[in-house]
Design a protein around this motif. Structure first.
Motif, PDB file in Angstrom:
ATOM      1  N   VAL A   1      -5.753  -3.487   5.265  1.00  8.60           N
ATOM      2  CA  VAL A   1      -5.855  -2.449   4.237  1.00  8.60           C
ATOM      3  C   VAL A   1      -4.591  -2.423   3.379  1.00  8.60           C
ATOM      4  O   VAL A   1      -4.663  -2.221   2.158  1.00  8.60           O
TER       5      VAL A   1
ATOM      6  N   TYR B   1      -4.555  -2.839  -0.613  1.00 13.92           N
ATOM      7  CA  TYR B   1      -4.054  -1.716  -1.416  1.00 13.92           C
ATOM      8  C   TYR B   1      -2.891  -2.134  -2.307  1.00 13.92           C
ATOM      9  O   TYR B   1      -2.817  -1.753  -3.470  1.00 13.92           O
TER      10      TYR B   1
ATOM     11  N   TRP C   1      -9.486   4.577   0.616  1.00  9.63           N
ATOM     12  CA  TRP C   1      -8.651   3.656   1.405  1.00  9.63           C
ATOM     13  C   TRP C   1      -8.625   4.066   2.873  1.00  9.63           C
ATOM     14  O   TRP C   1      -8.617   3.211   3.768  1.00  9.63           O
TER      15      TRP C   1
ATOM     16  N   VAL D   1      -1.047   5.565   1.256  1.00 14.82           N
ATOM     17  CA  VAL D   1      -1.835   5.682   0.028  1.00 14.82           C
ATOM     18  C   VAL D   1      -1.610   7.009  -0.691  1.00 14.82           C
ATOM     19  O   VAL D   1      -2.223   7.253  -1.735  1.00 14.82           O
TER      20      VAL D   1
END
Length: 514
Positions: free
Chosen positions: A306, A310, A448, A267
């Motif tokens: 995740v 994302y 995140w 991220v």
């Protein structure tokens, strides 16, 4: 599939080449496994090169070129807190290095449950005290939304204290609740008052998580050569059996550190470095030696969840589809070539029959359901069910020693009832919604990372009862992360923990000489 001079290919080109590659790759299901592995790896790398320009979100490249921020001027607290945290963690994990024979159940376990550990109690008081002191200095800078999150958590804790009125074992309820409060608010205080107050706090936080995971790994790996004759790590049926909660102090911390390294790099909170490969290798070694499957599998699933949340654009989905097709073909090739015969024994510890019952969890859960039905709404009191009397009784029912429900949701129903579980989930779901909103709409990519920790924690509770356990590494990191997000200071750092550039002021009408 590499396009010189471009950061990415056109969507139509990517889709056409991906479909063509998948169609042609279907024939690979009939080739030997090594051939498939080479071709599949080439396909995945090519697909990534073709789409990588679309994977990089705005600001990722420029900001990731610099990791962290200039160190803050050293203060007494800045030196003391990291030293305390390292000392605190080493004291917790050091007994595992003795490799004492494992003892499960029996009179010692019942006595330990009733009286607790004096060392742990001292460590909890010290940790909670420092965290609460730091929290007092940061509470005025907290975001209003996170104050409401703390209110939800306080309501859940209030229900736990209310359960003292009907607790079947009040000493357990009192001791666990006090420790729970100290650890949760101590962790939040460290995040808000220490890491969140430093310009380099987030970068330091990630380093500390990695160091804690490496220390947990080394406490198992360093003494291992001295006991080489007692264990064969390559034997799938043989695992390292040592006394102490090695799952909580080794397996879950090392996998949490692996998740931290991967998610923060994904991220854009930090830049992946070459030495990170070495860190991941060292972190995974004790999982292989201990044969702890749950933390590894749940960590991988949390990463996938995740990642899918994302990366949501069309180009991301094309890449994900390519990976899914490759994985499906790989599973078929492994099955047809007999390679699964080498993997399955490690997944089942060479005992398929026991693994089919989730190593005894299914009969345990079947025995717990009637206990829940006796007190469905209120439960028997916070952390009160597994008292010495019930330990003996449940052992007679299931036929083997048990010290927990091995499922956090069932454990919560046992102790605080449907009301307690509902309050816990309201807090957890509300907090996940808040951090995702901050990540997507507010631009705080720390959300995140918080989501990854929270998803991992919930998944771990499927096969382990962690919801009322206070000395749990992922649980403490969740509250520390929330603390950092609660006091984010945009004037000093951006969302990745990287200093904002100097603001350029343009003046009109000369240099200001008169």
């Amino acid at each position: 599939m590499f396009f010189p001079g471009r950061t990415g290919a056109r969507p139509g080109t990517i889709l056409a080449l991906s479909l063509l590659a998948c169609a042609g790759g279907a024939g690979l299901a009939f080739v030997p496994a090594p051939t498939f592995l080479v071709v599949a790896a080439t396909f995945c790398i090519g697909l990534w090169l073709a789409t990588r320009g679309y994977f990089q979100r705005r600001g990722d490249i420029a900001e990731d070129a610099v990791v962290g921020s200039p160190p803050r001027r050293s203060t007494f607290a800045g030196r003391l807190v990291p030293v305390f945290l390292v000392f605190w963690w080493v004291v917790l994990i050091a007994p595992l290095s003795l490799y004492d024979p494992r003892v499960v159940g029996g009179q010692d376990a019942a006595q330990a449950t009733a009286s607790g550990s004096l060392q742990n109690q001292i460590m909890i008081v010290a940790f909670g005290g420092i965290g609460l002191i730091l929290l007092m200095g940061a509470i005025k800078r907290m975001d209003v939304a996170f104050r409401w999150i703390l209110v939800l958590w306080a309501v859940y804790l209030g229900w736990g204290y209310a359960s003292l009125l009907w607790s079947v074992y009040p000493p357990l309820t009192i001791r666990n609740l006090v420790a729970y409060v100290l650890v949760t608010f101590g962790s939040f205080g460290l995040g808000a008052g220490f890491y969140g107050a430093r310009p380099d706090g987030r970068a330091m936080f990630f380093r500390h998580i990695t160091v804690a995971g490496l220390l947990s790994a080394l406490v198992i790996l360093i003494p291992l050569p001295l006991h080489w004759g007692q264990i064969d790590p390559l034997n799938p049926a043989q695992r390292l059996e040592i006394n102490g909660n090695f799952t909580a102090l080794v397996a879950r911390p090392v996998m949490t550190a692996v998740v931290t390294l991967l998610i923060t790099s994904l991220v854009g909170l930090r830049k992946w470095r070459t030495r990170d490969w070495l860190y991941v290798f060292v972190l995974l070694l004790p999982v292989f030696v201990l044969k702890t499957r749950g933390p590894f599998l749940w960590a991988m699933l949390a990463l996938v969840i995740v990642y899918l949340l994302y990366r949501t654009r069309v180009h991301d989905r094309i890449f994900q589809l390519g990976l899914a097709v490759t994985a499906a073909l790989g599973a078929y090739v492994s099955y047809s070539s007999g390679m699964l015969g080498l993997i399955v024994p490690y997944l089942t510890r060479d005992n398929t029959q026991l693994s089919m019952s989730l190593t005894g969890r299914i009969p345990l859960w079947e025995a717990i359901v009637p206990q829940i039905e006796q007190h469905p709404l209120l439960g028997v009191g916070f952390a009160a069910f597994w008292n010495p009397e019930n330990l003996y009784r449940m052992q007679e029912i299931v036929g083997f020693p048990v010290v927990s429900a091995h499922n956090g949701f069932l454990q919560e129903l046992l102790d605080t009832g449907m009301i307690g579980l509902a309050l816990f989930l309201v807090f957890w779901v509300s907090t996940m919604a808040l951090v995702v909103h901050r990540a997507r709409r507010g631009g705080d990519r720390m959300g995140w990372f918080a989501l990854a920790l929270m998803v991992l924690y919930l998944l771990l509770n499927v096969t382990t009862a962690l919801m009322q356990e206070y000395l749990e590494f992922p649980f403490m990191l969740v509250f520390a992360t929330l603390g950092m997000m609660a006091v984010r200071n945009p004037s000093r750092e951006n969302d990745a923990g990287i200093p904002r550039p100097e603001r350029l002021e343009l003046r009109v009408g000369g240099s200001g000489g008169g």
